[in-house]
Write a protein that holds these residues in place. Structure first.
Motif, PDB file in Angstrom:
ATOM      1  N   ALA A  86      34.614  37.367  39.383  1.00  0.00           N
ATOM      2  CA  ALA A  86      35.751  38.210  38.999  1.00  0.00           C
ATOM      3  C   ALA A  86      35.362  39.686  39.040  1.00  0.00           C
ATOM      4  CB  ALA A  86      36.254  37.829  37.614  1.00  0.00           C
ATOM      5  N   ARG A  87      34.147  39.985  38.595  1.00  0.00           N
ATOM      6  CA  ARG A  87      33.669  41.376  38.656  1.00  0.00           C
ATOM      7  C   ARG A  87      33.552  41.846  40.103  1.00  0.00           C
ATOM      8  NH1 ARG A  87      29.526  40.306  34.025  1.00  0.00           N
ATOM      9  NH2 ARG A  87      30.740  41.033  32.268  1.00  0.00           N
ATOM     10  N   ARG A  88      33.074  40.964  40.954  1.00  0.00           N
ATOM     11  CA  ARG A  88      32.960  41.311  42.378  1.00  0.00           C
ATOM     12  C   ARG A  88      34.345  41.560  42.991  1.00  0.00           C
ATOM     13  NH1 ARG A  88      29.837  37.792  47.000  1.00  0.00           N
ATOM     14  NH2 ARG A  88      30.433  39.130  48.728  1.00  0.00           N
ATOM     15  N   LEU A  89      35.306  40.732  42.621  1.00  0.00           N
ATOM     16  CA  LEU A  89      36.676  40.924  43.093  1.00  0.00           C
ATOM     17  C   LEU A  89      37.235  42.251  42.589  1.00  0.00           C
ATOM     18  CD1 LEU A  89      39.161  39.777  44.564  1.00  0.00           C
ATOM     19  CD2 LEU A  89      39.755  38.610  42.430  1.00  0.00           C
ATOM     20  N   GLY A  90      36.979  42.557  41.329  1.00  0.00           N
ATOM     21  CA  GLY A  90      37.430  43.829  40.764  1.00  0.00           C
ATOM     22  C   GLY A  90      36.788  45.026  41.451  1.00  0.00           C
ATOM     23  N   ALA A  91      35.499  44.927  41.734  1.00  0.00           N
ATOM     24  CA  ALA A  91      34.806  46.018  42.431  1.00  0.00           C
ATOM     25  C   ALA A  91      35.380  46.218  43.825  1.00  0.00           C
ATOM     26  CB  ALA A  91      33.310  45.724  42.505  1.00  0.00           C
ATOM     27  N   ASP A  92      35.702  45.115  44.497  1.00  0.00           N
ATOM     28  CA  ASP A  92      36.320  45.195  45.824  1.00  0.00           C
ATOM     29  C   ASP A  92      37.683  45.883  45.736  1.00  0.00           C
ATOM     30  OD1 ASP A  92      36.661  44.814  48.580  1.00  0.00           O
ATOM     31  OD2 ASP A  92      37.588  42.851  48.282  1.00  0.00           O
ATOM     32  N   ALA A  93      38.438  45.543  44.715  1.00  0.00           N
ATOM     33  CA  ALA A  93      39.759  46.141  44.550  1.00  0.00           C
ATOM     34  C   ALA A  93      39.659  47.628  44.244  1.00  0.00           C
ATOM     35  CB  ALA A  93      40.525  45.431  43.437  1.00  0.00           C
ATOM     36  N   ASP A 152      26.551  27.598  39.502  1.00  0.00           N
ATOM     37  CA  ASP A 152      25.912  27.833  40.798  1.00  0.00           C
ATOM     38  C   ASP A 152      26.444  29.119  41.431  1.00  0.00           C
ATOM     39  OD1 ASP A 152      24.447  25.540  40.602  1.00  0.00           O
ATOM     40  OD2 ASP A 152      25.604  24.389  42.063  1.00  0.00           O
ATOM     41  N   ASP A 153      25.557  29.871  42.030  1.00  0.00           N
ATOM     42  CA  ASP A 153      25.915  31.122  42.714  1.00  0.00           C
ATOM     43  C   ASP A 153      26.657  32.086  41.807  1.00  0.00           C
ATOM     44  OD1 ASP A 153      24.799  30.268  45.141  1.00  0.00           O
ATOM     45  OD2 ASP A 153      26.629  29.176  45.650  1.00  0.00           O
ATOM     46  N   GLY A 154      26.385  32.046  40.539  1.00  0.00           N
ATOM     47  CA  GLY A 154      27.018  32.959  39.596  1.00  0.00           C
ATOM     48  C   GLY A 154      28.248  32.346  38.959  1.00  0.00           C
ATOM     49  N   THR A 155      28.517  32.786  37.763  1.00  0.00           N
ATOM     50  CA  THR A 155      29.656  32.249  37.015  1.00  0.00           C
ATOM     51  C   THR A 155      30.956  32.870  37.512  1.00  0.00           C
ATOM     52  OG1 THR A 155      29.517  33.978  35.354  1.00  0.00           O
ATOM     53  CG2 THR A 155      28.217  31.961  34.954  1.00  0.00           C
ATOM     54  N   ALA A 156      32.050  32.351  36.999  1.00  0.00           N
ATOM     55  CA  ALA A 156      33.367  32.884  37.348  1.00  0.00           C
ATOM     56  C   ALA A 156      33.464  34.365  36.981  1.00  0.00           C
ATOM     57  CB  ALA A 156      34.469  32.086  36.654  1.00  0.00           C
ATOM     58  N   MET A 157      32.830  34.752  35.891  1.00  0.00           N
ATOM     59  CA  MET A 157      32.852  36.161  35.470  1.00  0.00           C
ATOM     60  C   MET A 157      32.198  37.053  36.523  1.00  0.00           C
ATOM     61  SD  MET A 157      33.773  38.372  33.236  1.00  0.00           S
ATOM     62  CE  MET A 157      34.114  37.465  31.765  1.00  0.00           C
ATOM     63  N   ARG A 158      31.099  36.603  37.089  1.00  0.00           N
ATOM     64  CA  ARG A 158      30.424  37.383  38.136  1.00  0.00           C
ATOM     65  C   ARG A 158      31.333  37.556  39.351  1.00  0.00           C
ATOM     66  NH1 ARG A 158      27.354  35.364  42.524  1.00  0.00           N
ATOM     67  NH2 ARG A 158      26.348  37.056  43.611  1.00  0.00           N
ATOM     68  N   ALA A 169      37.602  39.016  49.472  1.00  0.00           N
ATOM     69  CA  ALA A 169      38.460  38.970  48.285  1.00  0.00           C
ATOM     70  C   ALA A 169      39.029  37.570  48.084  1.00  0.00           C
ATOM     71  CB  ALA A 169      39.593  39.987  48.409  1.00  0.00           C
ATOM     72  N   LEU A 170      39.368  36.899  49.155  1.00  0.00           N
ATOM     73  CA  LEU A 170      39.899  35.549  49.050  1.00  0.00           C
ATOM     74  C   LEU A 170      38.823  34.581  48.564  1.00  0.00           C
ATOM     75  CD1 LEU A 170      42.395  33.821  49.424  1.00  0.00           C
ATOM     76  CD2 LEU A 170      41.787  33.535  51.821  1.00  0.00           C
ATOM     77  N   VAL A 171      37.614  34.769  49.039  1.00  0.00           N
ATOM     78  CA  VAL A 171      36.496  33.949  48.575  1.00  0.00           C
ATOM     79  C   VAL A 171      36.264  34.187  47.084  1.00  0.00           C
ATOM     80  CG1 VAL A 171      34.009  33.546  48.770  1.00  0.00           C
ATOM     81  CG2 VAL A 171      35.389  33.879  50.824  1.00  0.00           C
ATOM     82  N   CYS A 172      36.248  35.450  46.684  1.00  0.00           N
ATOM     83  CA  CYS A 172      36.031  35.774  45.269  1.00  0.00           C
ATOM     84  C   CYS A 172      37.146  35.209  44.398  1.00  0.00           C
ATOM     85  CB  CYS A 172      35.948  37.287  45.072  1.00  0.00           C
ATOM     86  SG  CYS A 172      34.452  38.029  45.724  1.00  0.00           S
ATOM     87  N   ALA A 173      38.382  35.314  44.856  1.00  0.00           N
ATOM     88  CA  ALA A 173      39.513  34.791  44.087  1.00  0.00           C
ATOM     89  C   ALA A 173      39.412  33.277  43.954  1.00  0.00           C
ATOM     90  CB  ALA A 173      40.828  35.187  44.748  1.00  0.00           C
ATOM     91  N   ALA A 174      39.101  32.597  45.052  1.00  0.00           N
ATOM     92  CA  ALA A 174      38.981  31.140  45.013  1.00  0.00           C
ATOM     93  C   ALA A 174      37.851  30.716  44.078  1.00  0.00           C
ATOM     94  CB  ALA A 174      38.737  30.589  46.413  1.00  0.00           C
ATOM     95  N   ARG A 175      36.727  31.379  44.174  1.00  0.00           N
ATOM     96  CA  ARG A 175      35.571  31.012  43.338  1.00  0.00           C
ATOM     97  C   ARG A 175      35.833  31.332  41.871  1.00  0.00           C
ATOM     98  NH1 ARG A 175      32.484  29.516  40.388  1.00  0.00           N
ATOM     99  NH2 ARG A 175      30.277  29.122  40.634  1.00  0.00           N
ATOM    100  N   THR A 176      36.505  32.437  41.604  1.00  0.00           N
ATOM    101  CA  THR A 176      36.833  32.794  40.220  1.00  0.00           C
ATOM    102  C   THR A 176      37.768  31.764  39.604  1.00  0.00           C
ATOM    103  OG1 THR A 176      36.546  35.149  40.679  1.00  0.00           O
ATOM    104  CG2 THR A 176      37.834  34.570  38.743  1.00  0.00           C
ATOM    105  N   LEU A 177      38.831  31.428  40.317  1.00  0.00           N
ATOM    106  CA  LEU A 177      39.786  30.439  39.806  1.00  0.00           C
ATOM    107  C   LEU A 177      39.135  29.074  39.609  1.00  0.00           C
ATOM    108  CD1 LEU A 177      43.007  31.246  41.847  1.00  0.00           C
ATOM    109  CD2 LEU A 177      42.604  31.653  39.421  1.00  0.00           C
ATOM    110  N   ALA A 178      38.335  28.662  40.571  1.00  0.00           N
ATOM    111  CA  ALA A 178      37.677  27.356  40.477  1.00  0.00           C
ATOM    112  C   ALA A 178      36.703  27.319  39.302  1.00  0.00           C
ATOM    113  CB  ALA A 178      36.959  27.027  41.778  1.00  0.00           C
ATOM    114  N   GLY A 179      35.950  28.379  39.116  1.00  0.00           N
ATOM    115  CA  GLY A 179      34.988  28.427  38.013  1.00  0.00           C
ATOM    116  C   GLY A 179      35.652  28.409  36.652  1.00  0.00           C
ATOM    117  N   GLU A 180      36.707  29.191  36.509  1.00  0.00           N
ATOM    118  CA  GLU A 180      37.436  29.206  35.236  1.00  0.00           C
ATOM    119  C   GLU A 180      38.071  27.853  34.958  1.00  0.00           C
ATOM    120  OE1 GLU A 180      40.180  32.418  35.730  1.00  0.00           O
ATOM    121  OE2 GLU A 180      38.720  33.929  35.146  1.00  0.00           O
ATOM    122  N   ALA A 181      38.683  27.273  35.983  1.00  0.00           N
ATOM    123  CA  ALA A 181      39.344  25.982  35.814  1.00  0.00           C
ATOM    124  C   ALA A 181      38.334  24.884  35.501  1.00  0.00           C
ATOM    125  CB  ALA A 181      40.138  25.631  37.067  1.00  0.00           C
TER     126      ALA A 181
END
Length: 158
Positions: A124-131, A116-122, A68-80
Motif C-alpha cells: 500500500a505504501r508503494r502504491l501511495g508513493a507511485d501515486a 511473503d514479499d512484504g505485507t499488505a502495508m508495504r 500500480a495494478l500489481v501493488c493494488a492487487a497485492r494490497t487487496l489480497a494481503g488485507e483480505a
C-alpha cells in the motif's frame, strides 16, 4: 491467494449452513451472516483485481504489468487474507484448526503468503508513493486506468 480465499469462503459458507446451534443453522445468526457476506465479498474483490491484472498482462505483445495494478492487487489480497482467515476461524470455532478439517490448510497458507514479499502495508505504501510521484499519475490512478481494467474483468466474470 485468490483461490485460497475463494476456497476459505466456500468452506465457511458451507459449514455455517450445516452447523446447527440453538435449533437452527448458525448461518441464520446475524453476526455469522455478516462474516459470511464479508468473506464472500472479499474473495470476489480479490478475484476481480487479480483477473484485471491477468487481463492487462495479456493485452500487450510484450507482457508488462502496470506496477500500480500489481501493488493494488497485492494490497487487496494481503488485507483480505488476514481478515478472511480470522473470520473463517471465528465461524468455524475449534474445528477450523484441526488437522482433519481442510480450513487450516488454506488459512495457514494465506497468513504465510500475506507476509511473503512484504505485507499488505508495504504494498500500500508503494502504491501511495507511485501515486504521489506525479500529480497526473495520481489522477490517473484515482480516476480510471486501474478502474477500467477492474470493470472490464468484472464484466467478464458475469
Amino acid at each position: 491467494m485468490a483461490a485460497a480465499l475463494q476456497r476459505t469462503a466456500e468452506l465457511t459458507i458451507d459449514y455455517a449452513g450445516r452447523r446447527v446451534q440453538f435449533g437452527q443453522p448458525i448461518a441464520r445468526f446475524q453476526a455469522v451472516q455478516t462474516h459470511l457476506a464479508r468473506l464472500a465479498s472479499e474473495a470476489q474483490r480479490v478475484a476481480v483485481v487479480v483477473d484485471a491484472a491477468q487481463a492487462a498482462l495479456g493485452e500487450h505483445d510484450d507482457p508488462q504489468l502496470d506496477p500500480a495494478l500489481v501493488c493494488a492487487a497485492r494490497t487487496l489480497a494481503g488485507e483480505a487474507a488476514i481478515v478472511c482467515a480470522r473470520m473463517a476461524h471465528q465461524v468455524h470455532g475449534a474445528i477450523g484448526v484441526t488437522m482433519e478439517y481442510p480450513l487450516q490448510r488454506f488459512t495457514r497458507r494465506l497468513w504465510e503468503w500475506e507476509a511473503d514479499d512484504g505485507t499488505a502495508m508495504r504494498w500500500a505504501r508503494r502504491l501511495g508513493a507511485d501515486a504521489l510521484a506525479s500529480p497526473t499519475r495520481a489522477w490517473q490512478l484515482i480516476t480510471g486506468i486501474c478502474e477500467q481494467r477492474v470493470l472490464q474483468s468484472a464484466q467478464r466474470l458475469e
